[in-house]
Design an enzyme around this catalytic site. Structure first.
Site, PDB file in Angstrom:
ATOM      1  N   SER A 191      -2.338   1.845   4.959  1.00 46.60           N
ATOM      2  CA  SER A 191      -1.213   1.007   5.381  1.00 46.60           C
ATOM      3  C   SER A 191      -0.814   1.336   6.824  1.00 46.60           C
ATOM      4  O   SER A 191      -0.370   0.462   7.562  1.00 46.60           O
ATOM      5  CB  SER A 191      -0.035   1.185   4.441  1.00 46.60           C
ATOM      6  OG  SER A 191       0.276   2.551   4.294  1.00 46.60           O
ATOM      7  N   ASP A 232     -10.610   4.102   9.277  1.00 44.78           N
ATOM      8  CA  ASP A 232      -9.622   3.093   8.877  1.00 44.78           C
ATOM      9  C   ASP A 232      -9.523   1.936   9.877  1.00 44.78           C
ATOM     10  O   ASP A 232      -9.682   0.774   9.492  1.00 44.78           O
ATOM     11  CB  ASP A 232      -8.252   3.745   8.637  1.00 44.78           C
ATOM     12  CG  ASP A 232      -8.367   4.954   7.724  1.00 44.78           C
ATOM     13  OD1 ASP A 232      -9.392   5.068   7.041  1.00 44.78           O
ATOM     14  OD2 ASP A 232      -7.456   5.786   7.701  1.00 44.78           O
ATOM     15  N   TYR A 260      -6.020  17.969   4.861  1.00 43.25           N
ATOM     16  CA  TYR A 260      -6.949  17.201   5.708  1.00 43.25           C
ATOM     17  C   TYR A 260      -7.344  17.985   6.962  1.00 43.25           C
ATOM     18  O   TYR A 260      -8.520  18.131   7.282  1.00 43.25           O
ATOM     19  CB  TYR A 260      -6.299  15.872   6.088  1.00 43.25           C
ATOM     20  CG  TYR A 260      -7.215  14.896   6.792  1.00 43.25           C
ATOM     21  CD1 TYR A 260      -8.039  14.041   6.078  1.00 43.25           C
ATOM     22  CD2 TYR A 260      -7.260  14.837   8.178  1.00 43.25           C
ATOM     23  CE1 TYR A 260      -8.873  13.143   6.723  1.00 43.25           C
ATOM     24  CE2 TYR A 260      -8.090  13.944   8.832  1.00 43.25           C
ATOM     25  CZ  TYR A 260      -8.889  13.096   8.098  1.00 43.25           C
ATOM     26  OH  TYR A 260      -9.715  12.206   8.746  1.00 43.25           O
ATOM     27  N   THR A 319     -16.552  11.986   5.983  1.00 44.39           N
ATOM     28  CA  THR A 319     -17.780  12.017   6.788  1.00 44.39           C
ATOM     29  C   THR A 319     -17.489  11.560   8.218  1.00 44.39           C
ATOM     30  O   THR A 319     -18.186  11.941   9.136  1.00 44.39           O
ATOM     31  CB  THR A 319     -18.827  11.045   6.195  1.00 44.39           C
ATOM     32  OG1 THR A 319     -18.172   9.794   5.963  1.00 44.39           O
ATOM     33  CG2 THR A 319     -19.406  11.554   4.889  1.00 44.39           C
TER      34      THR A 319
HETATM   35  C1  GLA Z   1      -8.352   9.261   5.929  1.00 44.74           C
HETATM   36  C2  GLA Z   1      -8.663   9.263   7.412  1.00 44.74           C
HETATM   37  C3  GLA Z   1     -10.061   8.712   7.652  1.00 44.74           C
HETATM   38  C4  GLA Z   1     -11.097   9.438   6.815  1.00 44.74           C
HETATM   39  C5  GLA Z   1     -10.640   9.478   5.350  1.00 44.74           C
HETATM   40  C6  GLA Z   1     -11.556  10.296   4.497  1.00 44.74           C
HETATM   41  O1  GLA Z   1      -8.275   7.954   5.453  1.00 44.74           O
HETATM   42  O2  GLA Z   1      -7.731   8.483   8.125  1.00 44.74           O
HETATM   43  O3  GLA Z   1     -10.386   8.790   9.018  1.00 44.74           O
HETATM   44  O4  GLA Z   1     -11.334  10.718   7.312  1.00 44.74           O
HETATM   45  O5  GLA Z   1      -9.335   9.994   5.227  1.00 44.74           O
HETATM   46  O6  GLA Z   1     -12.801   9.688   4.420  1.00 44.74           O
END
Ligand code: GLA
Length: 381
Positions: A129, A174, A226, A37
């Site tokens: 990490s 993150d 991704y 999201t």
């Molecule tokens: C990874 C990306 C985040 C986010 C998640 C999915 O961790 O680094 O920014 O998009 O995937 O929620």
């Protein structure tokens, strides 16, 4: 000074012959709910975990950089400032070297340093990490060079290290979770505002325990779907003519004729709602509802967003059979499952999963626990 800190500082002194000037702890994060999201301006609910990257650092009077690390396969990095600018031209970089070059180049640091890194955070398991490592390096170096950055800038810089220097298109979730993390709280992330508000999350008081099941199917963002998902959601956003899918409505979902874009948008719209419902349910102590929201989120990530794997799906199903709320967490395509069970369920969960994984001849999972949410990035010394 607590024993753990003392041992770490002594280790630095043994390696470099003097004490560190700055010591920081940078946790990992687990996302309780709200995945895929953030790059569409949406919501998420991560928690800082008690597994972290530790950094001890001291500036050097010369232009040499020496980094010892007890993880990433005992990697060691020795280089000069001159090499930093040369290497920075050859992006994307990889491994510990990539992080060191990225941080030095981005901050424009013009002196060398001695650094010791230690980590209790499993690598490539969906616990961030890499953001944890970037933030540890950024925090210690900006502290030493007396350019302390505000939280918002640190969050942006950490994202740049990954996006620009390591070629990983990660979002803001993150670093935001790691910087804003707070003990006993989950962080309500508003990715559009680049903000994270702590919300009380006292599952321990309700006799609950948070589990992270590392399925031992490592994934890398760069090598996964991704980027493809980011692009698909951008296409949906363009067709709908809205600034981000955060603003998409149920009506907008019906407007999309491509079933793939429709499914991706449906996930984002409903996942944003689930994040808000989870906060409300936890606040009123309705843990059955929280479990349901976790299972729903997993189904949506698996069917509509298609970022799950058979290992993640089965793990969630086995936990669901035990009445344990569970979902894949993070980017997916492997990595970890987050689960909310009762505090006395550790042995049962571990033995059921071990038996099931053995039957499937899968590498056995690692079950970690989070007795309570941990503090975010902080200075230890
Ligand atoms: C990874 C990306 C985040 C986010 C998640 C999915 O961790 O680094 O920014 O998009 O995937 O929620």
């Amino acid at each position: 000074m607590p024993v753990r800190e003392k041992t770490f500082v002594n280790h630095f002194a043994q390696l470099f012959g003097e004490s560190p000037q700055s010591v920081w702890e940078s946790p990992g994060r687990v996302n309780l709910i709200g995945d895929h999201t953030d790059y569409q301006g949406g919501f998420a609910l991560p928690i800082a975990v008690p597994y972290s990257t530790w950094i001890a650092a001291r500036l050097r009077p010369d232009e040499e950089i020496h980094v010892y690390s007890d993880y990433l396969h005992d990697q060691r990095v020795d280089l000069s400032l001159n090499a930093v600018s040369q290497l920075a031209k050859n992006k994307p970089l990889s491994g510990l070297l990539g992080f060191v070059v990225g941080v030095w180049d981005l901050l424009g640091v013009n002196t060398g340093a001695n650094i010791l890194l230690m980590s209790t955070l499993p690598v490539a398991s969906g616990l961030s990490s890499s953001a944890s490592l970037s933030l540890a390096l950024l925090a210690a170096l900006s502290d030493l060079t007396e350019h302390p950055y505000d939280a918002k800038t640190l969050i942006r810089l950490a994202r740049q290290v990954e996006n620009v220097y390591l070629g990983v298109e990660s979002g803001i979730l993150d670093p935001l979770a790691i910087v804003r993390g707070q003990r006993d709280c989950a962080i309500f992330v508003d990715a559009l505002a680049e903000e994270g508000q702590p919300v009380a999350f006292h599952y321990a008081q309700a006799g609950k325990l948070l589990f992270i099941i590392d399925t031992r199917t490592p994934r890398t963002l760069a090598g996964s779907g991704y980027h493809e998902r980011v692009k698909e959601t951008q296409r949906a956003q363009d067709i709908l003519g809205i600034p981000c899918l955060r603003f998409a409505s149920a009506h907008d979902i019906d407007q999309l004729t491509d079933p793939v874009l429709q499914a991706r948008t449906r996930h984002i719209v409903r996942e944003n709602q689930r994040v808000q419902s989870t906060i409300a349910a936890a606040e009123r102590g309705d843990w059955n509802q929280v479990n349901q929201l976790l299972w729903d989120s997993h189904q949506s990530l698996s069917r509509d967003f298609m970022v799950s794997t058979p290992v993640l799906d089965e793990t969630v199903a086995w936990l669901q059979d035990m009445g344990v709320g569970a979902r894949m967490t993070g980017a997916g395509f492997g990595g970890s499952v987050v689960a909310l069970g009762d505090s006395d369920q550790y042995t049962a969960i571990e033995s059921v999963l071990t038996r099931r994984y053995r039957e499937q001849r899968w590498t056995l999972p690692r079950v970690l626990t989070v007795p309570r949410p941990a503090d975010g990035l902080h200075k230890v010394l």
